[in-house]
Design a protein around this motif. Structure first.
Motif, mmCIF file in Angstrom:
data_model
loop_
_atom_site.group_PDB
_atom_site.id
_atom_site.type_symbol
_atom_site.label_atom_id
_atom_site.label_comp_id
_atom_site.label_asym_id
_atom_site.label_seq_id
_atom_site.Cartn_x
_atom_site.Cartn_y
_atom_site.Cartn_z
ATOM 1 N N UNK B 238 31.106 -20.995 -20.707
ATOM 2 C CA UNK B 238 31.472 -20.929 -22.355
ATOM 3 C C UNK B 238 30.177 -20.790 -22.971
ATOM 4 N N UNK B 239 30.175 -20.528 -24.319
ATOM 5 C CA UNK B 239 28.934 -20.598 -25.059
ATOM 6 C C UNK B 239 29.396 -21.017 -26.470
ATOM 7 N N UNK B 240 28.156 -21.811 -27.000
ATOM 8 C CA UNK B 240 28.465 -22.290 -28.547
ATOM 9 C C UNK B 240 27.881 -21.180 -29.259
ATOM 10 N N UNK B 241 28.277 -20.827 -30.273
ATOM 11 C CA UNK B 241 27.661 -19.862 -31.203
ATOM 12 C C UNK B 241 27.800 -20.588 -32.458
ATOM 13 N N UNK B 242 26.752 -20.421 -33.391
ATOM 14 C CA UNK B 242 26.636 -21.088 -34.646
ATOM 15 C C UNK B 242 26.909 -19.594 -35.444
ATOM 16 N N UNK B 243 27.955 -19.664 -36.294
ATOM 17 C CA UNK B 243 28.099 -18.516 -37.293
ATOM 18 C C UNK B 243 27.710 -18.870 -38.431
ATOM 19 N N UNK B 244 26.802 -18.147 -39.212
ATOM 20 C CA UNK B 244 26.431 -18.430 -40.622
ATOM 21 C C UNK B 244 26.435 -17.175 -41.456
ATOM 22 N N UNK B 245 26.054 -17.194 -42.663
ATOM 23 C CA UNK B 245 26.085 -16.139 -43.662
ATOM 24 C C UNK B 245 27.621 -15.825 -44.372
ATOM 25 N N UNK B 246 27.942 -14.565 -44.451
ATOM 26 C CA UNK B 246 28.865 -14.398 -45.196
ATOM 27 C C UNK B 246 30.258 -14.407 -44.587
ATOM 28 N N UNK B 247 30.726 -15.419 -43.968
ATOM 29 C CA UNK B 247 32.108 -15.740 -43.393
ATOM 30 C C UNK B 247 32.733 -17.085 -44.035
ATOM 31 N N UNK B 248 33.983 -16.970 -44.155
ATOM 32 C CA UNK B 248 34.720 -17.809 -44.706
ATOM 33 C C UNK B 248 34.560 -19.463 -44.133
ATOM 34 N N UNK B 249 34.456 -19.475 -42.942
ATOM 35 C CA UNK B 249 34.341 -20.839 -42.358
ATOM 36 C C UNK B 249 33.237 -20.915 -41.209
ATOM 37 N N UNK B 250 32.275 -20.786 -41.782
ATOM 38 C CA UNK B 250 30.764 -21.131 -40.972
ATOM 39 C C UNK B 250 30.863 -22.204 -40.032
ATOM 40 N N UNK B 320 25.987 -13.198 -40.049
ATOM 41 C CA UNK B 320 26.674 -12.384 -40.668
ATOM 42 C C UNK B 320 26.399 -11.798 -42.171
ATOM 43 N N UNK B 321 26.580 -10.531 -42.284
ATOM 44 C CA UNK B 321 26.072 -9.989 -43.685
ATOM 45 C C UNK B 321 27.272 -9.066 -44.172
ATOM 46 N N UNK B 322 27.665 -9.146 -45.148
ATOM 47 C CA UNK B 322 28.708 -8.212 -45.791
ATOM 48 C C UNK B 322 28.158 -7.285 -46.681
ATOM 49 N N UNK B 323 28.766 -6.400 -47.106
ATOM 50 C CA UNK B 323 28.495 -5.064 -47.800
ATOM 51 C C UNK B 323 27.265 -5.336 -49.096
ATOM 52 N N UNK B 324 27.438 -6.620 -49.616
ATOM 53 C CA UNK B 324 26.501 -6.921 -50.725
ATOM 54 C C UNK B 324 25.226 -7.215 -50.317
ATOM 55 N N UNK B 325 24.930 -7.360 -48.973
ATOM 56 C CA UNK B 325 23.463 -7.700 -48.419
ATOM 57 C C UNK B 325 22.550 -6.463 -48.484
ATOM 58 N N UNK B 326 21.408 -6.768 -48.661
ATOM 59 C CA UNK B 326 20.271 -5.692 -48.540
ATOM 60 C C UNK B 326 19.646 -6.058 -47.348
ATOM 61 N N UNK B 327 19.684 -5.067 -46.242
ATOM 62 C CA UNK B 327 19.079 -5.140 -45.467
ATOM 63 C C UNK B 327 17.428 -5.139 -45.437
ATOM 64 N N UNK B 328 16.907 -4.656 -46.226
ATOM 65 C CA UNK B 328 15.466 -4.391 -46.652
ATOM 66 C C UNK B 328 14.968 -6.028 -46.822
ATOM 67 N N UNK B 329 15.788 -6.775 -47.803
ATOM 68 C CA UNK B 329 15.701 -8.084 -48.241
ATOM 69 C C UNK B 329 15.755 -8.985 -46.976
ATOM 70 N N UNK B 330 17.034 -8.801 -46.172
ATOM 71 C CA UNK B 330 17.158 -9.805 -45.169
ATOM 72 C C UNK B 330 16.018 -9.568 -44.042
#
Ligand SMILES: Cc1cc2nc3c(=O)[nH]c(=O)nc-3n(C[C@H](O)[C@H](O)[C@H](O)COP(=O)(O)O)c2cc1C
Ligand code: SF4
Ligand code: FES
Lengths: 154, 426
Positions: B238-250, B320-330
């Motif tokens: 198994x593996x642990x993943x840290x999920x951050x950014x634009x999700x409801x339950x990081x 995780x980045x949703x449609x509001x994210x600007x990939x230039x900025x990130x």
């Protein structure tokens, strides 16, 4: 040079390693805790205690961002600016503190209480946006949280 | 879904106490290893498990342990890499603050397997409260005879210490970490020789990530084959993943290797915030290539699948980045990180990251010059594969992949284009 309790702590730390010099990072934390920052005397004293040259200690202090060679505020407000926090409004948090305390990033309030700092990822990405006050973490912070926090420390 | 490493997380830190840890199955693997396994057999079992290093590079753990010479004039060391500073990653934090003994037990077993009597946990300085948790746990392990001289009457001795870093991402790189532990600036060392042969204080040294070491007791208790079968053929367990950014339950989630990325986002994390559309995911910490939404749909979270999709599993930091994210900025944000963290040792990385950031700065003001997008790509090329350590590549890959996949976010920043758009509007 340090308080007796800290001298004892340092003596103990030195026993953890086959080479005294290995204790330099922990020793610098002790210095910083006692004096608020790493003073010139601290650098000389640590060099002497760990059989290092003064410039060797200096070289180490300047490499690591968690040490300061200058006085800083009593509370370091460290706002994470890296991606996960930035995506969830870290910039707003930093700006809010700037306005509230009337200082810019890297500056200290006149009363010497607060220093505002922007730092890189603090390992709390899933709990973003994140703010560390000295060593205390604050997770998922809002501007209201910041207000409460600062009032509490004033 | 079988959980291996996170079974005590719901106790919210009560397992820091050795009695709670023991009541929940802890400190059974160490006596078992000491009694029933020869050191070589421990290494064999780890090889069977197909465990790959969880710190980022994914190197097979059993093979790494096998590189350590049996006989050595100098003492051998086990070093736990708890520097956790790859942006997007916060899993080692929870492994240590919710279940410190699990990792400590794994380290002692590693020490036994490798014939090492001393280990260090190098923990990032910001995690000071976790350092204190670890120190308490270690003291308890000494009291109960799991550390110190003649552990459980086996004749095996082992001492363990916690060492704080002080704010330098590069000290997560294993050779820079060893320099730092020796009391120096954290500049990486030339490899080879690899640490397994010449490491800390010149002695053979195994450096492993927190999560890697935490798996070890479970391999001893249930067998390497069992662990491997939880995951895919090549990526065991198994593996642990840290999920951050634009999700409801990081958060941190333990799933079997090979778990679909979209299931992780939609099930574990409750989907994208506000029901918006997914734009992009960085699947393995900030240093790996970005995936677009289409690629995310297909990818499973194991080393081979993520590599086949053109990225890397890395440390398991899923941003995780949703449609509001600007990939230039990130991408600019990430570049700032690498510019800040470049240790300055070699020119391509030190100068290259600064130049990259300079170009980003003018593009941010919408003052990009024609050819700036190509310039960014080219600058990254001058760093990629040409720097002294892997930090250089870590700085270059995100830039190149972002330009390839989200070029329009970069082109918008070219002044010339704005003028053109303006003209078209007239
Ligand atoms: C710039 C850089 C930073 C790294 N940071 C970390 C880190 O914070 N934690 C970690 O475990 N490994 C980190 N690594 C990977 C280590 O060099 C090393 O591969 C790892 O600790 C080995 O352990 P593992 O085989 O268990 O993964 C980093 C590597 C590089 C190049
Ligand atoms: S690649 Fe960057 S971090 Fe690595 S040695 Fe060179 S300057 Fe230092
Ligand atoms: S990005 Fe802010 S804690 Fe990681």
């Amino acid at each position: 040079m340090f308080t007796q309790a800290n001298e004892t702590k340092l003596d103990e730390l030195i026993t953890h390693y086959p080479v005294k010099r290995s204790a330099v990072l922990p020793a610098l934390y002790i210095a910083q805790e006692e004096h608020g920052y790493v003073t010139d005397d601290d650098v000389k004293y640590i060099a002497q205690r760990l059989d290092m040259r003064v410039n060797e200690v200096e070289e180490v202090v300047t490499f690591y961002t968690m040490y300061s060679r200058k006085p800083v505020g009593q509370y370091k407000l460290q706002v994470c600016r890296t991606l996960s926090c930035a995506l969830l409004g870290a910039e707003k948090i930093a700006e809010h503190i700037e306005h509230k305390l009337d200082i810019g990033i890297g500056e200290t309030t006149k009363d010497g209480k607060f220093t505002l700092m922007e730092v890189e990822c603090l390992g709390y990405c899933d709990l973003a946006p994140c703010l560390q006050v000295n060593f205390d973490y604050h997770e998922k912070v809002t501007t209201e949280d910041v207000d409460g926090l600062i009032e509490g420390l004033k | 879904m079988t959980k291996v490493l996170t079974n005590r997380f719901h106790l919210k830190g009560r397992a820091c106490d050795i009695d709670v840890y023991k009541e929940t199955g802890g400190y059974q693997a160490l006596p078992k290893a000491l009694k029933e396994f020869q050191p070589d057999q421990v290494i064999e079992e780890v090889k069977k498990s197909a465990l790959r290093g969880r710190g980022g590079a994914g190197f097979p753990t059993g093979m790494k342990w096998g590189f350590v010479p049996k006989e050595s004039k100098r003492p051998k060391y086990v070093v736990c890499n708890a520097d956790e500073s790859e942006p997007g990653t916060g899993k080692d934090r929870d492994l240590m603050r919710y279940d410190p003994h699990q990792m400590i037990e794994g380290m002692i077993i590693a020490g036994y397997a490798l014939g090492s009597n001393t280990s260090y946990i190098y923990i990032r300085g910001e995690y000071w409260y976790i350092k204190e948790i670890l120190e308490k746990a270690i003291a308890q392990a000494y009291e109960r005879g799991y550390l110190g001289k003649n552990i459980l009457g086996s004749g095996f001795d082992h001492d363990m210490y916690v060492h704080p870093g002080a704010g330098a991402y590069i000290c997560g790189e294993e050779t820079a970490l060893l320099e730092s532990l020796e009391g120096k600036r954290g500049h990486p060392r030339l490899k080879p020789p690899f640490p397994a042969v010449v490491g800390l204080y010149g002695g053979p040294t195994v450096v492993n990530n927190v999560e890697t070491l935490a798996v070890v007791p479970h391999i001893i208790m249930n067998g390497g084959e069992w662990y491997k079968a939880l995951g895919t053929e090549k990526s065991g367990g198994t593996k642990l993943f840290t999920v951050s950014g634009h999700v409801n339950n990081p958060g941190n989630f333990e799933v079997p290797m090979g778990y679909p990325l979209m299931s992780l986002i939609n099930n574990e994390c409750g989907g994208i915030t506000g029901g918006r559309k997914l734009k992009a995911v960085i699947p393995g910490g900030s240093s790996v290539p970005i995936l677009n939404a289409e690629e995310c749909e297909k990818v499973n979270m194991d080393y081979e699948s993520v590599a086949a999709a053109g990225s890397m599993l890395g440390s398991g930091g899923v941003i995780v980045m949703d449609e509001t994210a600007d990939i230039f900025e990130s991408t600019m944000n990430i570049t700032h990180f690498y510019k800040h963290e470049s240790c300055g040792w070699c020119t391509p990385c030190r100068e290259g990251t600064r130049w990259l950031y300079k170009v980003f700065e003018r593009m941010k003001r919408y003052e990009g010059r024609p050819g700036d997008v190509e310039l960014l790509y080219d600058l990254a090329d001058k760093i990629l594969g040409k720097s002294f350590c892997a930090l250089g590549d870590a700085a270059a890959m995100p830039v190149q992949s972002a330009i390839k996949k989200f070029r329009e976010d970069f082109e918008r920043r070219i002044k010339h284009n704005l003028v053109q758009i303006g003209k078209a509007a007239d």
